[in-house]
Scaffold this motif. Structure first.
Motif, PDB file in Angstrom:
ATOM      1  N   ARG A  29      20.279 -15.318  -8.880  1.00  0.00           N
ATOM      2  CA  ARG A  29      19.485 -14.456  -9.585  1.00  0.00           C
ATOM      3  C   ARG A  29      18.312 -14.860 -10.297  1.00  0.00           C
ATOM      4  NH1 ARG A  29      23.038  -9.697 -11.101  1.00  0.00           N
ATOM      5  NH2 ARG A  29      21.104  -8.425 -10.862  1.00  0.00           N
ATOM      6  N   ALA A  30      17.283 -14.240 -10.285  1.00  0.00           N
ATOM      7  CA  ALA A  30      16.308 -14.681 -11.072  1.00  0.00           C
ATOM      8  C   ALA A  30      15.675 -13.685 -12.122  1.00  0.00           C
ATOM      9  CB  ALA A  30      14.780 -14.952 -10.088  1.00  0.00           C
ATOM     10  N   PRO A  31      16.398 -13.932 -13.177  1.00  0.00           N
ATOM     11  CA  PRO A  31      16.001 -12.839 -14.357  1.00  0.00           C
ATOM     12  C   PRO A  31      14.850 -12.814 -15.065  1.00  0.00           C
ATOM     13  CG  PRO A  31      17.667 -14.618 -15.190  1.00  0.00           C
ATOM     14  CD  PRO A  31      17.462 -14.820 -13.708  1.00  0.00           C
ATOM     15  N   VAL A  32      14.122 -11.875 -15.460  1.00  0.00           N
ATOM     16  CA  VAL A  32      12.945 -11.761 -16.267  1.00  0.00           C
ATOM     17  C   VAL A  32      13.405 -11.213 -17.678  1.00  0.00           C
ATOM     18  CG1 VAL A  32      11.678 -11.206 -14.170  1.00  0.00           C
ATOM     19  CG2 VAL A  32      12.751  -9.434 -15.591  1.00  0.00           C
ATOM     20  N   GLY A  33      12.583 -11.584 -18.589  1.00  0.00           N
ATOM     21  CA  GLY A  33      12.983 -11.320 -20.086  1.00  0.00           C
ATOM     22  C   GLY A  33      12.258 -12.310 -20.885  1.00  0.00           C
ATOM     23  N   PHE A  34      12.943 -12.260 -22.119  1.00  0.00           N
ATOM     24  CA  PHE A  34      12.693 -13.166 -23.269  1.00  0.00           C
ATOM     25  C   PHE A  34      13.776 -13.288 -24.151  1.00  0.00           C
ATOM     26  CE2 PHE A  34      11.807  -8.910 -24.613  1.00  0.00           C
ATOM     27  CZ  PHE A  34      12.251  -8.977 -25.998  1.00  0.00           C
ATOM     28  N   THR A  35      13.605 -14.327 -24.813  1.00  0.00           N
ATOM     29  CA  THR A  35      14.624 -15.023 -25.847  1.00  0.00           C
ATOM     30  C   THR A  35      13.669 -15.202 -27.055  1.00  0.00           C
ATOM     31  OG1 THR A  35      14.592 -17.222 -25.544  1.00  0.00           O
ATOM     32  CG2 THR A  35      16.265 -16.018 -24.383  1.00  0.00           C
ATOM     33  N   THR A  36      14.557 -15.049 -28.325  1.00  0.00           N
ATOM     34  CA  THR A  36      13.735 -15.381 -29.518  1.00  0.00           C
ATOM     35  C   THR A  36      14.485 -16.563 -30.384  1.00  0.00           C
ATOM     36  OG1 THR A  36      15.189 -13.793 -30.921  1.00  0.00           O
ATOM     37  CG2 THR A  36      13.053 -13.070 -30.056  1.00  0.00           C
ATOM     38  N   VAL A 104      17.395  -9.763 -22.269  1.00  0.00           N
ATOM     39  CA  VAL A 104      16.608  -9.494 -23.466  1.00  0.00           C
ATOM     40  C   VAL A 104      17.242  -9.847 -24.873  1.00  0.00           C
ATOM     41  CG1 VAL A 104      15.721  -7.489 -24.935  1.00  0.00           C
ATOM     42  CG2 VAL A 104      15.383  -7.376 -22.285  1.00  0.00           C
ATOM     43  N   ASP A 105      16.329 -10.885 -25.373  1.00  0.00           N
ATOM     44  CA  ASP A 105      16.984 -11.161 -26.745  1.00  0.00           C
ATOM     45  C   ASP A 105      16.009 -10.980 -27.775  1.00  0.00           C
ATOM     46  OD1 ASP A 105      18.687 -12.676 -28.824  1.00  0.00           O
ATOM     47  OD2 ASP A 105      16.982 -14.295 -28.388  1.00  0.00           O
ATOM     48  N   GLU A 106      15.849  -9.950 -28.442  1.00  0.00           N
ATOM     49  CA  GLU A 106      16.884  -9.428 -28.895  1.00  0.00           C
ATOM     50  C   GLU A 106      16.308  -7.757 -28.977  1.00  0.00           C
ATOM     51  OE1 GLU A 106      19.084  -9.239 -33.069  1.00  0.00           O
ATOM     52  OE2 GLU A 106      18.162 -11.124 -32.783  1.00  0.00           O
ATOM     53  N   LEU A 107      17.477  -6.875 -29.389  1.00  0.00           N
ATOM     54  CA  LEU A 107      17.105  -5.563 -29.743  1.00  0.00           C
ATOM     55  C   LEU A 107      17.328  -5.479 -31.211  1.00  0.00           C
ATOM     56  CD1 LEU A 107      18.655  -3.782 -26.640  1.00  0.00           C
ATOM     57  CD2 LEU A 107      16.348  -4.340 -26.963  1.00  0.00           C
ATOM     58  N   GLY A 108      16.340  -6.182 -32.000  1.00  0.00           N
ATOM     59  CA  GLY A 108      16.553  -6.196 -33.441  1.00  0.00           C
ATOM     60  C   GLY A 108      15.156  -5.375 -34.120  1.00  0.00           C
ATOM     61  N   ARG A 109      15.280  -5.324 -35.555  1.00  0.00           N
ATOM     62  CA  ARG A 109      14.358  -4.676 -36.324  1.00  0.00           C
ATOM     63  C   ARG A 109      12.840  -5.135 -35.972  1.00  0.00           C
ATOM     64  NH1 ARG A 109      15.876  -5.326 -42.058  1.00  0.00           N
ATOM     65  NH2 ARG A 109      14.034  -4.156 -42.228  1.00  0.00           N
ATOM     66  N   MET A 110      12.704  -6.320 -35.570  1.00  0.00           N
ATOM     67  CA  MET A 110      11.277  -6.964 -35.665  1.00  0.00           C
ATOM     68  C   MET A 110      10.817  -6.467 -34.123  1.00  0.00           C
ATOM     69  SD  MET A 110      11.322 -10.707 -36.975  1.00  0.00           S
ATOM     70  CE  MET A 110      12.036 -11.054 -38.661  1.00  0.00           C
ATOM     71  N   GLU A 111      11.743  -6.848 -33.042  1.00  0.00           N
ATOM     72  CA  GLU A 111      11.157  -6.183 -31.627  1.00  0.00           C
ATOM     73  C   GLU A 111      11.220  -4.780 -31.557  1.00  0.00           C
ATOM     74  OE1 GLU A 111      13.395 -10.100 -31.735  1.00  0.00           O
ATOM     75  OE2 GLU A 111      13.859  -8.155 -32.408  1.00  0.00           O
TER      76      GLU A 111
END
Length: 175
Positions: A29-36, A104-111
């Motif tokens: 699998r070739a995921p898309v997204g991001f980390t922090t 997706v990293d992350e579903l936090g207050r900043m994002e």
């Protein structure tokens, strides 16, 4: 039915590390997204960087940024969310196909200060996209609603399971 997993845990428990290891373990699998990740000067945390899975990187929040918005002592640069994070997820919002995978990293207050990002997350959840995301443990109307969805599996990341979790998730996602 798409796989949708939220990884919840206390700050510093290893959620980001788990997502990065998961991305490196995936072979079919070739995921898309991001980390922090934290930005440190010596022992002091001074900000957070966002890095897409394809290697683009920018400072998301920093003590020297004026904001708004501000999250704690950090000013948040919403342009980073809207240019980097959303562009990383854009292939799935435009041409999502069953079996596509977003990390997706992350579903936090900043994002989540970005309304466009919140909308992108909603869009991911209306399609056939598989999703693994880290989520803050603290209460928030947006993330609390996600955690209550019947199609979401909430996995608590702990010091005891954080090392095995990426392998377990990779095995599930590649079957």
């Amino acid at each position: 039915m798409p796989t949708r997993i939220l990884l919840e845990g206390r700050p510093g428990v290893g959620k980001t590390t788990a997502v990065r290891r998961l991305a490196s373990l995936l072979q079919t699998r070739a995921p898309v997204g991001f980390t922090t990740e934290e930005i440190r000067e010596g022992t002091a945390r001074v900000g957070f960087a966002l890095e897409t899975l394809d290697g683009r990187r920018a400072v998301l929040a920093h003590v020297a940024f004026p904001g708004p918005p501000r999250v704690g002592r950090y000013g948040v640069d919403l342009r980073v969310m809207e240019e980097l994070a959303l562009s990383a997820l854009a292939p799935l919002s435009r041409n999502a196909a069953p079996g596509d995978l977003a990390l997706v990293d992350e579903l936090g207050r900043m994002e989540l200060a970005s309304s466009a990002f919140r909308e992108a997350v909603r869009d991911l959840l209306t399609g056939g996209v598989d999703l693994v995301a880290t989520v803050q443990a603290r209460h928030d109307p947006f993330t609390d609603a996600l955690k209550r969805r019947p199609d979401i599996e909430l996995v608590r990341v702990t010091a005891q399971n954080r090392d095995a979790l990426p392998r377990e998730l990779a095995a599930r996602l590649e079957t």
